[in-house]
Design a protein around this motif. Structure first.
Motif, PDB file in Angstrom:
ATOM      1  N   SER A  47     -10.321 -57.718 -65.801  1.00  0.00           N
ATOM      2  CA  SER A  47      -9.973 -57.686 -64.384  1.00  0.00           C
ATOM      3  C   SER A  47     -11.124 -57.078 -63.600  1.00  0.00           C
ATOM      4  N   ASP A  57     -12.709 -55.482 -59.916  1.00  0.00           N
ATOM      5  CA  ASP A  57     -12.263 -54.815 -58.690  1.00  0.00           C
ATOM      6  C   ASP A  57     -12.706 -55.642 -57.484  1.00  0.00           C
ATOM      7  N   SER A  58     -12.119 -55.360 -56.340  1.00  0.00           N
ATOM      8  CA  SER A  58     -12.275 -56.210 -55.157  1.00  0.00           C
ATOM      9  C   SER A  58     -13.713 -56.306 -54.654  1.00  0.00           C
ATOM     10  N   ASN A  59     -14.533 -55.260 -54.826  1.00  0.00           N
ATOM     11  CA  ASN A  59     -15.907 -55.366 -54.329  1.00  0.00           C
ATOM     12  C   ASN A  59     -16.742 -56.335 -55.160  1.00  0.00           C
ATOM     13  N   LYS A  60     -16.384 -56.562 -56.435  1.00  0.00           N
ATOM     14  CA  LYS A  60     -17.113 -57.524 -57.258  1.00  0.00           C
ATOM     15  C   LYS A  60     -16.764 -58.965 -56.914  1.00  0.00           C
ATOM     16  N   ILE A  61     -15.563 -59.184 -56.379  1.00  0.00           N
ATOM     17  CA  ILE A  61     -15.140 -60.562 -56.103  1.00  0.00           C
ATOM     18  C   ILE A  61     -15.226 -60.912 -54.620  1.00  0.00           C
ATOM     19  N   SER A  62     -15.816 -60.045 -53.819  1.00  0.00           N
ATOM     20  CA  SER A  62     -15.891 -60.311 -52.381  1.00  0.00           C
ATOM     21  C   SER A  62     -16.732 -61.545 -52.077  1.00  0.00           C
ATOM     22  N   SER A 110     -17.387 -64.735 -53.880  1.00  0.00           N
ATOM     23  CA  SER A 110     -17.022 -65.515 -55.070  1.00  0.00           C
ATOM     24  C   SER A 110     -18.145 -66.455 -55.500  1.00  0.00           C
ATOM     25  N   TYR A 169      -8.408 -72.118 -55.476  1.00  0.00           N
ATOM     26  CA  TYR A 169      -9.399 -71.204 -56.028  1.00  0.00           C
ATOM     27  C   TYR A 169     -10.773 -71.863 -56.161  1.00  0.00           C
ATOM     28  N   ASP A 185      -7.863 -64.913 -58.491  1.00  0.00           N
ATOM     29  CA  ASP A 185      -7.428 -63.551 -58.220  1.00  0.00           C
ATOM     30  C   ASP A 185      -8.529 -62.585 -58.655  1.00  0.00           C
ATOM     31  N   ASN A 186      -8.308 -61.799 -59.683  1.00  0.00           N
ATOM     32  CA  ASN A 186      -9.308 -60.802 -60.063  1.00  0.00           C
ATOM     33  C   ASN A 186      -9.946 -61.069 -61.432  1.00  0.00           C
ATOM     34  N   ARG A 187      -9.944 -62.337 -61.863  1.00  0.00           N
ATOM     35  CA  ARG A 187     -10.541 -62.693 -63.162  1.00  0.00           C
ATOM     36  C   ARG A 187     -11.412 -63.935 -63.029  1.00  0.00           C
TER      37      ARG A 187
END
Length: 179
Positions: A87, A89-94, A96, A126, A148-150
């Motif tokens: 999983s 965190d949100s800063n890594k997926i900001s 995409s 996605y 989502d987060n993956r």
């Protein structure tokens, strides 16, 4: 063919067994598919039966690493892979697009594949990538998704003698589902 089937059906006595090389066999070369559910990764996929392996692979991103749990099946002349990341965190997926590109670069570094095609795609809502890569022996089709987060990676490979991705590989991507 009907005559051979009738001949085999008439052999009811164990004493009439012929040498195995004389028996009728049919080689369909069809893959037998099984559903795999990845509870930890929150997804399922249908994968052909074959010699299976699982491992953790760590992909290098720009400034960090991203571990993936990987399951592979090696039936006949193919290779099928399903993988998911830890999983994020949100800063890594900001961003995409940037994350997916870093994952692709990490896959190339890890495998020494040559990238042939790279297309942006969506699966449901996605973001993802459709890739074709090769090495000296294998032609490989990938789907890489950020959901989502993956990050999820699906891949199917075949002998490089065949210049087109087979229908077996194309059909591998369709039953991918998030739980």
């Amino acid at each position: 063919m009907d005559q051979e089937i009738q001949r085999l059906q008439q052999q009811s006595s164990p004493n009439n067994v012929e040498h195995p090389s004389q028996l009728l066999t049919i080689d369909t070369e069809q893959l037998r598919w099984q559903k795999l559910v990845f509870q930890d990764g929150d997804f399922s996929v249908w994968i052909p039966q074959g010699l299976q392996s699982s491992e953790t692979v760590i992909i290098s991103l720009d400034k960090e690493t991203l571990p993936f749990e990987v399951v592979a099946s090696h039936p006949q002349n193919y290779r099928f892979v399903a993988a998911y990341s830890d999983s994020l965190d949100s800063n890594k997926i900001s961003d995409s697009e940037q994350l997916l590109n870093q994952v692709i670069e990490g896959i190339i570094k890890e495998t020494n594949f040559t990238l042939l095609t790279d297309e942006n795609i969506t699966w449901r809502q996605y973001n993802g990538k459709r890739l074709t890569m090769k090495d000296e022996d294998e032609l490989i089709s990938f789907r890489v998704y950020l959901i989502d987060n993956r990050v999820y990676v699906l891949a199917g490979g075949q002998s490089y003698n065949n210049q087109n991705i087979s229908e077996n590989i194309v059909s591998f991507f369709d039953p991918f589902r998030i739980l």
